[in-house]
Design an enzyme around this catalytic site. Structure first.
Site, mmCIF file in Angstrom:
data_model
loop_
_atom_site.group_PDB
_atom_site.id
_atom_site.type_symbol
_atom_site.label_atom_id
_atom_site.label_comp_id
_atom_site.label_asym_id
_atom_site.label_seq_id
_atom_site.Cartn_x
_atom_site.Cartn_y
_atom_site.Cartn_z
ATOM 1 N N HIS A 11 67.198 28.852 39.328
ATOM 2 C CA HIS A 11 67.087 27.973 40.493
ATOM 3 C C HIS A 11 66.075 26.863 40.281
ATOM 4 C CE1 HIS A 11 69.739 30.610 42.732
ATOM 5 N NE2 HIS A 11 69.043 31.626 42.220
ATOM 6 N N GLU A 41 50.548 37.639 37.468
ATOM 7 C CA GLU A 41 49.195 37.950 37.005
ATOM 8 C C GLU A 41 48.998 37.494 35.554
ATOM 9 O OE1 GLU A 41 46.500 38.599 38.251
ATOM 10 O OE2 GLU A 41 45.296 39.602 36.739
ATOM 11 N N CYS A 76 27.252 30.404 43.424
ATOM 12 C CA CYS A 76 25.800 30.314 43.254
ATOM 13 C C CYS A 76 25.156 31.693 43.104
ATOM 14 C CB CYS A 76 25.170 29.641 44.455
ATOM 15 S SG CYS A 76 25.862 28.036 44.817
ATOM 16 N N TRP A 93 26.764 26.289 41.935
ATOM 17 C CA TRP A 93 28.165 25.924 41.748
ATOM 18 C C TRP A 93 28.424 24.849 42.794
ATOM 19 C CZ3 TRP A 93 32.855 26.061 44.446
ATOM 20 C CH2 TRP A 93 34.018 26.037 43.664
ATOM 21 N N ARG A 146 28.990 34.573 37.394
ATOM 22 C CA ARG A 146 29.528 34.126 38.681
ATOM 23 C C ARG A 146 30.072 32.706 38.613
ATOM 24 N NH1 ARG A 146 27.381 37.319 42.960
ATOM 25 N NH2 ARG A 146 27.489 35.613 44.450
ATOM 26 N N GLU A 162 43.764 30.575 33.718
ATOM 27 C CA GLU A 162 42.328 30.630 34.027
ATOM 28 C C GLU A 162 41.445 30.413 32.808
ATOM 29 O OE1 GLU A 162 40.686 33.557 37.238
ATOM 30 O OE2 GLU A 162 42.032 34.660 35.929
ATOM 31 N N ASN A 175 22.997 29.929 48.800
ATOM 32 C CA ASN A 175 24.389 30.139 48.410
ATOM 33 C C ASN A 175 25.203 30.078 49.687
ATOM 34 O OD1 ASN A 175 26.869 31.039 47.524
ATOM 35 N ND2 ASN A 175 26.215 33.144 47.133
ATOM 36 N N GLY A 176 26.260 29.253 49.699
ATOM 37 C CA GLY A 176 27.092 29.135 50.900
ATOM 38 C C GLY A 176 27.350 27.680 51.222
ATOM 39 N N LYS A 210 46.171 34.801 34.376
ATOM 40 C CA LYS A 210 45.170 35.087 33.332
ATOM 41 C C LYS A 210 45.162 33.973 32.300
ATOM 42 C CE LYS A 210 43.263 37.338 34.836
ATOM 43 N NZ LYS A 210 43.366 38.062 36.075
ATOM 44 N N LYS A 252 33.188 33.787 39.784
ATOM 45 C CA LYS A 252 33.620 35.181 39.838
ATOM 46 C C LYS A 252 33.790 35.640 41.279
ATOM 47 C CE LYS A 252 34.566 39.256 38.300
ATOM 48 N NZ LYS A 252 35.963 39.416 37.825
HETATM 49 O O1 M6R Z 1 36.731 39.469 44.321
HETATM 50 P P1 M6R Z 1 38.149 39.250 44.730
HETATM 51 O O2 M6R Z 1 39.077 40.261 44.173
HETATM 52 O O3 M6R Z 1 38.313 39.128 46.221
HETATM 53 O O4 M6R Z 1 38.540 37.853 44.100
HETATM 54 C C1 M6R Z 1 39.771 37.245 44.357
HETATM 55 C C2 M6R Z 1 40.034 36.140 43.370
HETATM 56 O O5 M6R Z 1 39.058 35.151 43.475
HETATM 57 C C3 M6R Z 1 40.070 36.660 41.931
HETATM 58 O O6 M6R Z 1 40.994 37.677 41.769
HETATM 59 C C4 M6R Z 1 40.412 35.515 40.953
HETATM 60 O O7 M6R Z 1 41.728 35.092 41.146
HETATM 61 C C5 M6R Z 1 40.154 35.988 39.533
HETATM 62 N N1 M6R Z 1 39.437 34.993 38.822
HETATM 63 C C6 M6R Z 1 41.395 36.314 38.798
HETATM 64 O O8 M6R Z 1 41.182 36.607 37.455
#
Ligand code: M6R
Length: 614
Positions: free
Chosen positions: A510, A487, A2, A75, A27, A494, A101-102, A491, A609
């Site tokens: 395995h 990673e 949010c 959100w 966000r 996502e 927010n929360g 990516k 985000k």
């Molecule tokens: O702000 P942060 O680095 O603590 O966030 C952690 C994860 O939410 C963040 O890395 C998320 O996995 C990203 N969307 C990855 O691209």
């Protein structure tokens, strides 16, 4: 998650609120809304499911005048995304309007009690409980708004950043926070409010980061007033923002993600500036100088993080263990905080977080501190909650990251972890002079090598088209490149919504090998390092099963290029620094596959985000 925006001053609030919401779109959200008080003291709430542009369309024929307002992108947590559940929420009398927010964990109990006392609700949200409770207290106890807010907050369990309007107090916004971020911008007889500084930066660089359990009163013609939950007046620190507008705009790129991928050479220069000095053969981190004793005495280091930051932590573990000979564990912050971990007073906890607001990482930091550990933060967002909760730390200084998929923050985090390992190892005497000097030199040359990788953008864009058919991807790597595989897979999933798994290459046999057929692209990180021959065998095994191989190899490799379907050459570097190079083509691959598939790269579905709820 949010987004909160607010304005009180002498300008028209609505255009600023909309602009602010747009700045916070990154966000992640599913609905948007705004509340305004006009000159006649009328309080209007406008909200809708969808994007901020849908809100604008909705407001086209409405009265949007007024110089006091709050606005929100939601959100969904409690209640589906809908106009009804979108914020702001009125109190029953419609005198008050709130954004939040929360998550309020005890909202169901509070709601039940309020309903039994005759309060009527309009939405399914936990947020509406807050505003109804405030009004209930205001009426029953006949107290002013600030007192009612404070008393209501005492009853809440959970996390919140809130902003509240009362139409009977038309020159005032009240805001409060607990575990969710809130920034107040201070202008010339005007105040701005934001979940972060991005909606504020173009109006003022003077900000106050509100602390947990504090309530702020912004009144026209008065100084900012901040009280704690016991009503003691606080003296908030006014900070100067180190951020400019250009950093939060796309600067000619089609997406923030691409801009941020391309910014990496410059970002890493900034990250190392004043810290890595090749001529003096020295790496200096002020946190290591200031807290040498605590860090050098560490018997164990535990890295806590989530998502991409956790992957950076996995690389950090290998580097710190190798250079400093200190055992390192890497934990998902969400698991660490709930599993009654053994934390000793000699432990050092390193919290890695781009946003500095991730709820689980923040909770892990607090748990570690309660148990007497020394906590070091590695964050990007200046002044965010984690750096403020830790004992010390190092910012990564890569500038605001807007794309939901983290790119430059990842390479920034790895760079800081390398610098930390070098600085500690030098102090401990656990690294040879030769190795230290070669890592310092090579690290300073990484931005140039990243530039070389970025020159391959067009080629990666072209070949990514051949992969858009795939429903699954496998990513393999070993040693320092195993987290790179994780990673790369994260990516891709996502932003393109293609299922992808990262594995240590040797684990393929395995289980995952069963998945390989001619429809299965396998991305293999295979530089010419210690593990080269082993990874080469894995590539042969994939080939034998007709998997499509996309290999990242060292420049001049003519063995894998004969076997793989697509090959990207990388400049050679030290093994421990390979992730800084190898992650670049994988970021570009994910980006271009998502673009080819027509996906919303910067705001992928369901993602936020800054994950400020657990
Ligand atoms: O702000 P942060 O680095 O603590 O966030 C952690 C994860 O939410 C963040 O890395 C998320 O996995 C990203 N969307 C990855 O691209």
């Amino acid at each position: 998650m949010c987004g909160i925006v607010g304005y009180i001053g002498n300008r028209e609030a609505y255009p600023m609120l909309i602009k602010g919401l747009k700045r916070l779109e990154y966000r992640g959200y599913d609905s948007a809304g705004a509340a305004l008080i006009n000159q006649n003291g009328e309080l209007s709430v406008y909200k809708t499911k969808g994007k901020v542009s849908d809100l604008e369309a909705f407001c086209q024929d409405k009265d949007i005048s007024g110089s006091v307002g709050i606005a929100h992108t939601r959100w969904a947590t409690h209640g589906e995304p809908s106009s009804l559940n979108a914020h702001p929420h009125y109190s029953e009398s419609k005198n008050l309007a709130i954004i939040h927010n929360g998550i309020i964990e005890n909202y169901a109990d509070l709601k039940k009690k309020l309903i039994s006392d005759g309060v009527h609700f309009r939405s399914d949200t936990d947020t509406e409980v807050i505003v109804q409770l405030i009004e209930y207290i205001q009426t029953k106890k006949n107290v002013d708004l600030l007192t009612a807010v404070r008393l209501a907050l005492h009853q809440l369990i959970g996390a919140y950043a809130i902003a509240l309007l009362d139409k009977r107090e038309k020159n005032q916004i009240i805001a409060a926070r607990k575990q969710s971020p809130l920034v107040i911008g201070i202008g010339d007889n005007e105040f701005f409010l934001g979940s972060d500084a991005t909606p504020i930066i173009e109006y003022t660089d003077k900000v106050v980061y509100l602390d947990d359990d504090n309530v702020a009163v912004m009144r026209l013609g008065e100084e900012l007033k901040v009280v704690n939950n016991m009503n003691h007046e606080m003296s908030p620190e006014v900070r100067t923002l180190d951020m400019n507008l250009g950093q939060i705009e796309k600067g000619g790129y089609p997406h923030f993600m691409l801009k941020e991928i391309f910014e990496q050479p410059e970002c890493l220069e900034n990250c190392m500036r004043g810290r890595v000095n090749v001529d003096a053969n020295k790496v200096m981190l002020s946190a290591v100088i200031d807290y040498k004793k605590q860090l050098l005495n560490a018997k164990r280091i535990i890295i806590v993080a989530c998502g991409t930051s956790w992957h950076a932590g996995l690389i950090g573990k290998q580097i710190i263990e190798s250079f400093c000979r200190i055992p390192v564990e890497v934990e998902y912050a969400s698991e660490f905080r709930y599993r009654n971990p053994v934390i000793n007073s000699g432990d050092v906890i390193i919290a890695v977080s781009q946003s500095g607001e991730t709820a689980d990482t923040l909770a892990a930091v607090k748990l570690a501190k309660e148990n007497g550990a020394f906590v070091f933060g590695i964050c990007n967002a200046i002044g965010s909650s984690i750096p403020r909760a830790t004992d010390t730390g190092s910012y990564i200084h890569v500038g605001p990251e807007i794309g939901v998929a983290s790119t430059k923050a990842f390479t920034g985090q790895v760079t800081v972890l390398v610098m930390l390992a070098l600085a500690l190892a030098k102090e401990k005497g656990t690294i040879t002079d030769e190795l230290y000097a070669s890592v310092v030199k090579e690290l300073s040359g990484i931005p140039e090598k990243i530039k070389k990788m970025l020159e391959l953008n067009d080629r990666i864009s072209e070949l990514s088209r051949t992969f858009t058919y795939a429903h699954n991807f496998l990513y393999l790597g070993r040693g320092y490149n195993y987290p790179v595989a994780l990673e790369g897979a994260l990516k891709l999933k996502e932003i393109s919504y293609i299922h992808a798994e990262g594995y240590p290459a040797a684990e393929m046999k395995h289980g995952p090998i069963a998945l390989i057929d001619s429809d299965m692209p396998v991305v293999v990180v295979a530089p010419h390092d210690e593990m080269y021959k082993k990874v080469l065998s894995n590539i042969q095994e994939i080939k034998a099963r007709r998997g499509k191989i996309f290999a990242l190899v060292s420049k001049g490799d003519d063995t894998i290029s004969k076997i793989a379907d697509e090959v990207i050459e990388m400049p050679e570097t030290l093994e421990c620094l390979e992730p800084l190079i190898a992650s670049i083509p994988l970021q570009l691959l994910a980006y271009h596959v998502a673009v080819c598939k027509g996906k919303d790269v910067d705001q992928p579905r369901n993602l936020a985000k800054s994950v400020t709820v657990e």
